[in-house]
Design a protein around this motif. Structure first.
Motif, PDB file in Angstrom:
ATOM      1  N   HIS A 334       0.998   4.433 -28.969  1.00 65.04           N
ATOM      2  CA  HIS A 334       1.736   3.230 -28.607  1.00 65.04           C
ATOM      3  C   HIS A 334       0.805   2.146 -28.076  1.00 65.04           C
ATOM      4  N   GLY A 335      -0.281   2.517 -27.384  1.00 66.46           N
ATOM      5  CA  GLY A 335      -1.206   1.525 -26.849  1.00 66.46           C
ATOM      6  C   GLY A 335      -1.813   0.662 -27.937  1.00 66.46           C
ATOM      7  N   VAL A 336      -2.119   1.261 -29.089  1.00 70.48           N
ATOM      8  CA  VAL A 336      -2.678   0.495 -30.198  1.00 70.48           C
ATOM      9  C   VAL A 336      -1.624  -0.421 -30.794  1.00 70.48           C
ATOM     10  N   ARG A 337      -0.406   0.053 -30.907  1.00 69.29           N
ATOM     11  CA  ARG A 337       0.653  -0.796 -31.434  1.00 69.29           C
ATOM     12  C   ARG A 337       0.898  -1.993 -30.517  1.00 69.29           C
ATOM     13  N   ASP A 338       0.798  -1.781 -29.207  1.00 69.32           N
ATOM     14  CA  ASP A 338       0.925  -2.899 -28.270  1.00 69.32           C
ATOM     15  C   ASP A 338      -0.193  -3.911 -28.480  1.00 69.32           C
ATOM     16  N   LEU A 339      -1.410  -3.422 -28.758  1.00 69.05           N
ATOM     17  CA  LEU A 339      -2.544  -4.312 -28.996  1.00 69.05           C
ATOM     18  C   LEU A 339      -2.318  -5.149 -30.258  1.00 69.05           C
ATOM     19  N   LEU A 340      -1.822  -4.512 -31.299  1.00 73.17           N
ATOM     20  CA  LEU A 340      -1.561  -5.236 -32.545  1.00 73.17           C
ATOM     21  C   LEU A 340      -0.497  -6.308 -32.324  1.00 73.17           C
ATOM     22  N   ARG A 341       0.497  -6.002 -31.518  1.00 78.08           N
ATOM     23  CA  ARG A 341       1.553  -6.970 -31.227  1.00 78.08           C
ATOM     24  C   ARG A 341       0.995  -8.156 -30.428  1.00 78.08           C
ATOM     25  N   LYS A 342       0.129  -7.871 -29.492  1.00 76.78           N
ATOM     26  CA  LYS A 342      -0.424  -8.919 -28.626  1.00 76.78           C
ATOM     27  C   LYS A 342      -1.391  -9.826 -29.377  1.00 76.78           C
ATOM     28  N   ASP A 343      -2.278  -9.244 -30.171  1.00 79.51           N
ATOM     29  CA  ASP A 343      -3.342 -10.035 -30.803  1.00 79.51           C
ATOM     30  C   ASP A 343      -2.935 -10.632 -32.140  1.00 79.51           C
ATOM     31  N   ARG A 344      -1.778 -10.234 -32.655  1.00 79.43           N
ATOM     32  CA  ARG A 344      -1.285 -10.793 -33.920  1.00 79.43           C
ATOM     33  C   ARG A 344      -2.336 -10.675 -35.023  1.00 79.43           C
ATOM     34  N   LEU A 345      -2.917  -9.502 -35.158  1.00 84.11           N
ATOM     35  CA  LEU A 345      -3.936  -9.264 -36.175  1.00 84.11           C
ATOM     36  C   LEU A 345      -3.304  -9.179 -37.549  1.00 84.11           C
ATOM     37  N   THR A 346      -4.029  -9.668 -38.555  1.00 87.98           N
ATOM     38  CA  THR A 346      -3.549  -9.519 -39.925  1.00 87.98           C
ATOM     39  C   THR A 346      -3.783  -8.090 -40.396  1.00 87.98           C
ATOM     40  N   VAL A 347      -3.129  -7.738 -41.490  1.00 85.78           N
ATOM     41  CA  VAL A 347      -3.321  -6.408 -42.054  1.00 85.78           C
ATOM     42  C   VAL A 347      -4.775  -6.202 -42.439  1.00 85.78           C
ATOM     43  N   ARG A 348      -5.426  -7.231 -42.975  1.00 88.33           N
ATOM     44  CA  ARG A 348      -6.851  -7.136 -43.317  1.00 88.33           C
ATOM     45  C   ARG A 348      -7.681  -6.852 -42.068  1.00 88.33           C
ATOM     46  N   GLN A 349      -7.381  -7.553 -40.973  1.00 85.94           N
ATOM     47  CA  GLN A 349      -8.129  -7.350 -39.728  1.00 85.94           C
ATOM     48  C   GLN A 349      -7.871  -5.964 -39.142  1.00 85.94           C
ATOM     49  N   ILE A 350      -6.642  -5.501 -39.262  1.00 86.92           N
ATOM     50  CA  ILE A 350      -6.322  -4.160 -38.771  1.00 86.92           C
ATOM     51  C   ILE A 350      -7.127  -3.122 -39.554  1.00 86.92           C
ATOM     52  N   SER A 351      -7.134  -3.277 -40.867  1.00 91.26           N
ATOM     53  CA  SER A 351      -7.857  -2.335 -41.725  1.00 91.26           C
ATOM     54  C   SER A 351      -9.346  -2.350 -41.411  1.00 91.26           C
ATOM     55  N   ALA A 352      -9.906  -3.538 -41.244  1.00 93.32           N
ATOM     56  CA  ALA A 352     -11.348  -3.650 -40.989  1.00 93.32           C
ATOM     57  C   ALA A 352     -11.703  -3.279 -39.562  1.00 93.32           C
ATOM     58  N   GLY A 353     -10.731  -3.370 -38.656  1.00 95.11           N
ATOM     59  CA  GLY A 353     -11.041  -3.164 -37.239  1.00 95.11           C
ATOM     60  C   GLY A 353     -11.029  -1.726 -36.786  1.00 95.11           C
ATOM     61  N   GLY A 354     -10.661  -0.813 -37.667  1.00 93.42           N
ATOM     62  CA  GLY A 354     -10.701   0.589 -37.290  1.00 93.42           C
ATOM     63  C   GLY A 354      -9.538   1.044 -36.445  1.00 93.42           C
ATOM     64  N   TYR A 355      -8.385   0.388 -36.580  1.00 94.80           N
ATOM     65  CA  TYR A 355      -7.228   0.801 -35.793  1.00 94.80           C
ATOM     66  C   TYR A 355      -6.540   1.979 -36.465  1.00 94.80           C
ATOM     67  N   THR A 356      -7.237   3.088 -36.455  1.00 93.24           N
ATOM     68  CA  THR A 356      -6.719   4.329 -37.007  1.00 93.24           C
ATOM     69  C   THR A 356      -6.354   5.242 -35.857  1.00 93.24           C
ATOM     70  N   ALA A 357      -6.139   6.493 -36.148  1.00 93.07           N
ATOM     71  CA  ALA A 357      -5.723   7.415 -35.092  1.00 93.07           C
ATOM     72  C   ALA A 357      -6.824   7.664 -34.066  1.00 93.07           C
ATOM     73  N   HIS A 358      -8.079   7.329 -34.412  1.00 91.63           N
ATOM     74  CA  HIS A 358      -9.187   7.634 -33.514  1.00 91.63           C
ATOM     75  C   HIS A 358     -10.052   6.410 -33.242  1.00 91.63           C
ATOM     76  N   LYS A 359     -10.696   6.443 -32.114  1.00 95.01           N
ATOM     77  CA  LYS A 359     -11.516   5.323 -31.668  1.00 95.01           C
ATOM     78  C   LYS A 359     -12.758   5.191 -32.540  1.00 95.01           C
ATOM     79  N   ARG A 360     -13.112   3.946 -32.887  1.00 95.85           N
ATOM     80  CA  ARG A 360     -14.289   3.675 -33.702  1.00 95.85           C
ATOM     81  C   ARG A 360     -15.404   3.125 -32.818  1.00 95.85           C
TER      82      ARG A 360
END
Length: 455
Positions: A334-360
């Motif tokens: 849920h913490g990552v989903r909150d971050l995505l909501r706050k920063d309004r990242l695009t799908v491309r940015q999410i994919s490139a940013g490593g927002y997967t199940a584990h920390k990059r």
């Protein structure tokens, strides 16, 4: 420091990155080539990792058109690794939903005999609903049913592993007694999910029971880990989330009648290295460019549990969709989903940013070692399950770059001891009771002289 961290290698096919198979130095067919797994395991043993972690799910990958997937049976891979290594452990993932206790208990005991006490079992209940069709079921069992089955499954397996007393196998040439059958018992288990007579065909293995591992931060997973697991493999992106998870597992362990530190906490890390920070990011960006646009959208949709049709590559995830995920199970915390909501990242940015199940972690060996050391020295983790971006090059960089820094700081071993995987994790032997093992550390000050047959 006397306290030292645990490090497992998460050997996920050709590397954690979805485009690893396309990388110039990647293995195109590595996911079905046993030599690929053996090469990575040898590198991990050179780096003195605790164990190789073999993930698994029992269905074809959801993105086979563009990504490789888990394919080889982990029991087969584990047997091959154990035959070609001498010290590193191997943790096999096996589902309690789609296996039977006797067959799996026998396979794991066989591996433990073959590896002289180096096997672990990552107990999972299978999160992928489409697996059910491969096993004659109309639907995937619900979560409560799967976890109830898992608890009973482990109880049955444990009884089978202990169905031979110590000393039951005699092989007495002079007297002609091969096994003392008065020390071998049927288990005669009858429960809601299983009916197993026993005993097991095998005498006690060097560890008696393999190291018991649980992977996943779900409610059912936390409850199971707190009651049964030795380490838990989890995923946290932030220090705050890791701190809360640490406190929760410690509290649950006490409530389950176990020692507060009975469960080693191991978050996953995805690591990309370079001689400079810029080089590390250039390496990662080059891999990102190998991912097709449709695959980027699909991967983010899978991670968030959304329909790919609802997402656009260069637009943020709609807020109402993120709000709807609060009660839906997803690989992302849920913490990552909150971050995505706050920063309004695009799908491309999410994919490139490593927002997967584990920390990059991306950077130089020194930078990555600093971040690993920070979480460990705060006491909120006991180590990590590490993934390299591309095997073997990404793993070689970790072994040659990060590991020596951790060793110089006294945070990681400089040699293996003569020990089983259970010893390595300071996991109590069956029947040892809930005595607190103290801080997670290497508790053996000298190499053990106890023969494996005496353990």
């Amino acid at each position: 420091m006397s306290r030292q961290m645990h490090l497992n290698l998460n050997l996920n096919t050709t590397g954690f990155h979805r485009a690893a198979w396309r990388a110039p130095d990647g293995h195109r067919f590595g996911f079905v080539e046993i030599d690929h797994y053996l090469q990575a395991a040898a590198l991990a043993e050179k780096g003195l990792f605790d164990a190789v972690f073999l993930a698994d799910y029992m269905a074809i990958g959801e993105a086979m058109e563009t990504e490789d997937s888990l394919a080889l049976d982990p029991v087969v891979v584990a047997a091959s690794i154990l035959a070609r290594t001498s010290r590193i452990g191997v943790i096999v993932t096996a589902s309690t939903t789609y296996h039977q206790p006797y067959a799996l208990a026998r396979a794991l005991s066989s591996l433990d005999h073959a590896g002289r006490g180096r096997i672990g079992w990552n107990v999972v209940t299978s999160m992928h609903a489409h697996t059910s069709g491969n096993f004659g079921l109309d639907r995937h069992p619900d979560s409560a049913t799967r976890w109830a089955r898992a608890h009973e499954f482990l109880a049955v397996a444990g009884a089978l592993w202990e169905s031979w007393d110590e000393g039951a196998l005699q092989a007495d040439r002079a007297g002609g007694t091969f096994a003392d059958t008065t020390r071998i018992r049927a288990i005669n288990h009858r429960g809601p999910h299983f009916a197993v007579t026993g005993p097991l065909q095998l005498p006690r293995s060097p560890q008696v029971r393999p190291l018991i591992v649980q992977a996943g931060p779900s409610e059912g997973g936390r409850a199971f880990a707190s009651a049964h697991a030795d380490p838990i493999f989890t995923g946290q992106h932030s220090l705050e989330a890791a701190t809360l998870f640490h406190a929760d597992i410690r509290n649950r362990s006490r409530a389950a009648g176990r020692a507060e530190r009975a469960v080693a906490i191991l978050p996953g890390l995805h690591i990309t290295l370079g001689d400079t920070e810029r080089e590390a990011w250039d390496r990662l960006n080059a891999l990102e460019e190998l991912i097709l646009a449709a695959a980027r959208i699909a991967s983010v949709a899978r991670a968030l549990g959304l329909d790919p049709a609802a997402l656009h590559l260069d637009q943020p995830v709609p807020g109402h969709l993120l709000d709807g995920l609060e009660t839906v199970a997803s690989p992302l915390e849920h913490g990552v989903r909150d971050l995505l909501r706050k920063d309004r990242l695009t799908v491309r940015q999410i994919s490139a940013g490593g927002y997967t199940a584990h920390k990059r972690l991306v950077g130089t060996p020194e930078q990555v070692a600093d971040q690993i050391a920070d979480w460990f020295e705060r006491g909120i983790v006991d180590g990590f399950n590490i993934s390299g971006d591309v095997y073997p090059s990404g793993l070689t960089a970790i072994v040659d770059g990060v590991i020596p820094i951790l060793q110089r700081r006294g945070l990681f071993r400089t040699a293996y001891r003569d020990e089983t995987l259970r010893d390595r994790y300071a996991a109590p032997w069956p029947g040892a009771g809930p005595a607190d093992p103290g801080p997670r550390e290497n508790r053996h000050q000298e190499d053990s002289d106890v023969a494996l047959s005496q353990l």
